[in-house]
Design a protein around this motif. Structure first.
Motif, PDB file in Angstrom:
ATOM      1  N   ASP B   9     -52.566  26.454  -7.960  1.00 34.52           N
ATOM      2  CA  ASP B   9     -53.050  25.656  -8.998  1.00 34.52           C
ATOM      3  C   ASP B   9     -53.654  26.260 -10.207  1.00 34.52           C
ATOM      4  O   ASP B   9     -53.976  25.769 -11.182  1.00 34.52           O
ATOM      5  CB  ASP B   9     -54.036  24.340  -8.455  1.00 34.52           C
ATOM      6  N   ARG B  32     -47.189  23.846  -9.706  1.00 37.45           N
ATOM      7  CA  ARG B  32     -48.790  23.670  -9.667  1.00 37.45           C
ATOM      8  C   ARG B  32     -49.150  22.626  -8.482  1.00 37.45           C
ATOM      9  O   ARG B  32     -50.546  22.706  -8.337  1.00 37.45           O
ATOM     10  CB  ARG B  32     -49.003  23.200 -10.946  1.00 37.45           C
ATOM     11  N   SER B  33     -48.455  22.027  -7.839  1.00 35.30           N
ATOM     12  CA  SER B  33     -48.690  21.284  -7.016  1.00 35.30           C
ATOM     13  C   SER B  33     -47.740  21.139  -5.822  1.00 35.30           C
ATOM     14  O   SER B  33     -46.568  21.548  -5.761  1.00 35.30           O
ATOM     15  CB  SER B  33     -48.959  19.688  -7.524  1.00 35.30           C
ATOM     16  N   LEU B  53     -55.552  23.686  -3.068  1.00 36.90           N
ATOM     17  CA  LEU B  53     -54.952  23.417  -4.333  1.00 36.90           C
ATOM     18  C   LEU B  53     -55.966  22.153  -4.859  1.00 36.90           C
ATOM     19  O   LEU B  53     -56.334  21.277  -4.057  1.00 36.90           O
ATOM     20  CB  LEU B  53     -53.727  22.750  -4.198  1.00 36.90           C
ATOM     21  N   GLU B  56     -55.473  18.580  -3.343  1.00 38.50           N
ATOM     22  CA  GLU B  56     -54.281  18.748  -2.189  1.00 38.50           C
ATOM     23  C   GLU B  56     -54.748  20.022  -1.185  1.00 38.50           C
ATOM     24  O   GLU B  56     -55.449  20.821  -1.607  1.00 38.50           O
ATOM     25  CB  GLU B  56     -52.815  19.177  -2.488  1.00 38.50           C
TER      26      GLU B  56
END
Lengths: 799, 118
Positions: B9, B32-33, B53, B56
């Motif tokens: 991230d 980024r995810s 993240l 997440e």
């Protein structure tokens, strides 16, 4: 006529029959004749006495008289009758009345002739009468007689002295003149008794003397009978009762005084009462002083027959009774207090007053008070003089004498005793009250204490010497899911059904492992942090438990008390802080990671283009970044270790190999010090190699960091039986005692001589100690300031 | 060309890793995810995955990837600032671990090792 009327034979007969003794004596006193009456009267035989000297029969005291009569007789005289005592055969004497004359034969005195009659009985009777008469005459008591109705018929000397009237003056007058007006019916009253033949003994009454004054008498009054047994008069036997009356009064008074004195424990009240009962019976004016705490007499009470004069008396007492020159002999009260001796002024004369009192107005005052006679006695107790009683008489007829003084002294002694008793009693009462108060306070404070204990927020449990729970407060009970302490005491281990208790490392604790019980079993102080989990709700609680053995005043072990302090909130805060630190260090790492990455990239580019100086700088940046990373790592480890999140991967490892790897790595990055390794132990341990390395790295980097002036560090492993001792020796700044105690604390950092700290967060050794503990090992140090340090890291070995 | 998917991230870290890997001749894709996997046309040869993240959990992503037939055999190397992740990555199904901050050599070696193994 002569020859006719008296011839020899008839004389003889007369002599033989005469009831008295007829005798003749020779000139030298030898008995020449005795008639038969001699035998009857004396008991002697006549024949035994013929020819014996008559004098041997006579009482020695009468010999002189006998000799005199013989002399007279021999001179031819005829003496008057005389009495001689003659010895009888029984040894007693009989009194005989003698008539004697010369025995003349043929005109010549040849001896003595006489007759004697026995008058013994008569004599004794007469003696008795005489005795009585004398007795009456000389008696101390007044003996009088009067007719029924009152006419005085006899009056003895004592009566004369007692009442002032002579016999001449009163005989024939009525006895009424001796009776006070108020007793006017007394004669009639007494005659009533007498007429009935009833005598009156110990009849107390009062007579009026010739001078008009009165005198108390104790009379014995009896009827007088004539020969026919008819009551014809009254005999009176009066004794002066003044003294007796006084003594009796004194006795009665003392009894009353004792009653008054013991009636109240308030002795100032008692003494005031005493002053009042003294008046008017014993004094016209009395006062009582007590000695104040300062030793000066203070007037407590004044009583006067005339209430109006009390104020005067007070005034006078104030002026002359107290606060005067102690050496002044007239300063009565003070003198009595000082000496403890009584004072008697039998008669206070004007002269005395004039001498003692200078001021004219004061003299007038005293004269108004008519001071006549004064007694001052101390109130004596074992403790000394408590005060003074003053008795003042204003009556000229009542002058105090030694007897009054004695009485007053007795009174003073009694009063003193009463005060003493009252004081002792009050003291005892006070003591009792004081004790009761203490008791009350004690039970009060005990109650208060138990209320406090019951309601204190911290849990308090008390164990006896057998580790039985004997007390728990509300906090313990409710935290253990009981209704109240009482139900907890009934089932002290029921809480186990609900709770699981564990120590900080997560090891479940059984009942006997609880600090309170351990303090009993091990008889020492136990401090422990425990966690409890409610099995039903899952609620987690933390507590600090401090348990202390109870030792009584005699030094006996009596059990233990444990105090449980809920630290759940603190733990929660700590957890939050650790979480924060964890997040923070993680967040810190992210930029460091990217910086490091960029630096590496730069280094790569510069390598390509062979820009060496830039490359050098980048290396330095990289090195600093490594340090920063280490610090962040430490922080993170700390928070994880605190929250128990640090995971351990235990495996069997050969420690010498591990140490060698660490030493090699360390040597590469540390060129300042030569790390010397002493090795050779082949034993294995069960450990997390990562953590053990961490400890050794920490010990080595400390050894290097804290020995800036040295160039050598020694590392070794020693076989200590079932243990392995990994030691690190440096030759650096060393530690003093205080530092040695603290270096394993969190955030503690050793300072150099100038007070500067070395770089670091002060958590390396703390973490090392934690790691050692988790391996059931330990870390300790031997060191002296300025002499380097020797750290030991001990781990259990597998044999 | 070996394709590596990097998931983190933090854009700076993504860039650094991308640069380093590209410099070492890898085909790099960044994300980024974890949602990216649903849209992937071609499966990467290796996944570099950050555990934490935002929003997440990397560990959940690993589990998901392992359940997916398309991705279950792709080697995954975890990247984390949590040193403890280095002890647990095996359990969750990852193949390697690089701790943050990392040495470039460490990173490249780990990537290389995991590609070779597969």
């Amino acid at each position: 006529m002569k020859s006719q009327s008296v011839n020899g034979e008839r004389y003889k007969s007369i002599v033989q029959l005469a009831p008295g003794i007829v005798y003749t004596l020779s000139k030298d006193g030898a008995i020449t004749f005795l008639n038969p009456s001699f035998e009857r009267i004396t008991g002697w035989k006549v024949k035994d006495w013929i020819g014996k000297n008559f004098a041997t029969l006579i009482h020695p005291d009468d010999l002189e008289l006998a000799a005199q009569t013989v002399k007279q007789t021999l001179k031819g005289e005829r003496p008057e009758t005389f009495e001689l005592r003659i010895k009888t055969k029984k040894g007693t004497y009989k009194t005989l009345e003698f008539s004697s004359g010369p025995d003349i034969i043929n005109g010549e005195i040849v001896g003595k002739i006489g007759v004697a009659r026995d008058i013994t009985e008569f004599k004794s009777e007469r003696n008795t009468n005489l005795h009585y008469a004398n007795l009456i005459k000389s008696a101390d008591s007044a003996i009088m007689s009067r007719s029924l109705g009152g006419t005085i018929t006899s009056w003895n000397k004592a009566a004369e002295e007692l009442f002032g009237y002579s016999a001449k003056e009163v005989i024939g007058k009525n006895f009424k003149l001796l009776i006070p007006v108020e007793n006017s019916g007394e004669i009639e009253k007494i005659d009533k008794f007498i007429r009935r033949g009833r005598p009156l003994s110990d009849y107390e009454t009062v007579r009026v003397k010739k001078d008009g004054t009165r005198i108390p008498v104790l009379a014995k009054i009896s009827p007088i009978y004539d020969e026919e047994g008819k009551i014809v008069g009254v005999s009176l036997f009066d004794r002066d009762n003044t003294v007796m009356k006084k003594e009796e009064m004194a006795d009665k008074f003392l009894t009353r005084a004792t009653k008054v004195l013991s009636s109240s424990l308030d002795y100032s009240y008692t003494l005031r009462r005493l002053a009042t009962i003294l008046v008017p019976k014993l004094a016209d004016w009395s006062s009582v002083h007590i000695v104040s705490d300062e030793g000066t007499p203070v007037q407590l009470a004044v009583a006067h027959t005339d209430p109006k004069k009390v104020e005067w008396a007070k005034k006078l007492q104030k002026k002359y009774g107290e606060h005067r020159n102690i050496d002044d002999p007239n300063n009565g009260v003070t003198r009595v207090v000082r000496t403890g001796k009584s004072v008697l002024y039998r008669e206070v004369t004007d002269e005395m007053i004039n001498q003692a009192v200078q001021k004219k107005e004061d003299r007038e005052l005293i004269k108004k008070l008519k001071l006549r006679s004064v007694v001052m006695v101390p109130l004596l107790s074992r403790a000394g003089v408590l005060g003074v009683i003053t008795l003042v008489s204003t009556d000229p007829a009542r002058l105090y004498d030694e007897r009054d003084l004695k009485f007053a002294e007795e009174l003073g002694r009694l009063a003193g005793q009463a005060i003493e008793n009252a004081r002792l009693y009050l003291e005892a009462q006070n003591e009792i009250k004081k004790r009761a108060k203490i008791q009350e306070e004690l039970s009060d404070s005990r109650e208060r204490l138990s209320v406090i204990l019951a309601n204190v927020a911290d849990g308090i449990s008390v164990y006896d010497e057998h580790a039985n729970v004997v007390f728990v407060n509300h906090a313990v009970a409710t935290a253990s899911a009981y209704k109240d302490p009482g139900s907890m005491l009934k089932r002290p281990v029921k809480w186990q059904e609900t709770f699981e208790v564990m120590d900080e490392s997560g090891k479940t604790l059984s009942v006997k492992d609880l600090p309170g019980r351990r303090a009993v079993f091990e008889r020492r102080e136990i401090d422990e942090t425990v966690k409890s989990i409610n099995k039903k709700t899952g609620e987690e609680k933390w507590a600090n438990i401090k348990a202390r053995p109870i030792i009584d005043a005699e030094g006996n072990f009596r059990g233990a008390v444990s105090i449980t302090h809920d630290i759940t909130e603190i733990k929660e805060l700590e957890r939050k802080k650790d979480d924060f630190m964890s997040v923070a260090s993680h967040e810190l790492k992210t930029p460091v990671t990217s910086i490091k990455g960029y630096v590496h990239l730069l280094k790569m580019y510069h390598e390509k283009y062979e820009n060496n100086s830039s490359y050098n700088f980048l290396s330095k940046i990289d090195h600093q970044l490594n340090k920063l990373t280490e610090l962040i790592e430490d922080l993170l480890n700390l928070s994880r270790s605190k929250s128990g999140k640090l995971d351990y991967n235990m495996s069997e490892i050969e420690i010498s190999k591990l140490v060698k790897e660490v030493v090699d790595d360390m040597q590469v990055v540390n060129s300042t010090h030569k790390i010397k390794l002493i090795n050779g132990v082949k034993k294995k341990v069960v450990a997390d190699p990562e953590r053990i390395s961490q400890v050794i790295i920490n010990l080595l980097s400390n050894a290097i960091k804290y020995s800036p002036n040295s160039n050598k560090v020694v590392v070794g492993i020693k076989d200590a039986g079932n243990k392995l001792d990994i030691f690190v020796r440096d030759y650096g700044i060393g530690l003093d005692r205080e530092e040695r105690d603290k270096i394993f604390d969190r955030f503690y950092r050793v300072k150099d001589q100038t007070g500067r700290t070395y770089p670091g967060l002060g958590i390396g050794l703390y973490l090392s100690a934690q790691i050692a503990a988790r391996h059931n090992g330990k870390i300790w140090v031997e060191s002296k300031k300025g002499r380097g340090s020797l750290f030991h890291f001990e781990l259990p070995a597998i044999n | 060309m070996t394709k590596i998917l990097v998931v983190d991230d933090d854009p700076a870290i993504l860039e650094v890793i991308q640069l380093i890997l590209e410099d070492n001749n890898y085909d790099v894709e960044t994300a980024r995810s974890g949602r990216i996997f649903d849209d992937l046309k071609r499966m990467p040869d290796l996944i570099l995955l950050d555990i934490l993240l935002s929003g997440e959990d990397g560990r959940e992503i690993v589990k998901r990837l392992r359940r997916n037939d398309k991705t279950k055999k792709v080697p995954i190397v975890m990247i984390s600032a949590h040193p403890s992740a280095g002890d647990t990555f095996h359990k969750i199904g990852a193949n390697g671990f690089v701790s943050k901050p990392f040495d470039i050599d460490d990173l490249l070696n780990t990537v290389k090792d995991n590609l070779v193994t597969n």
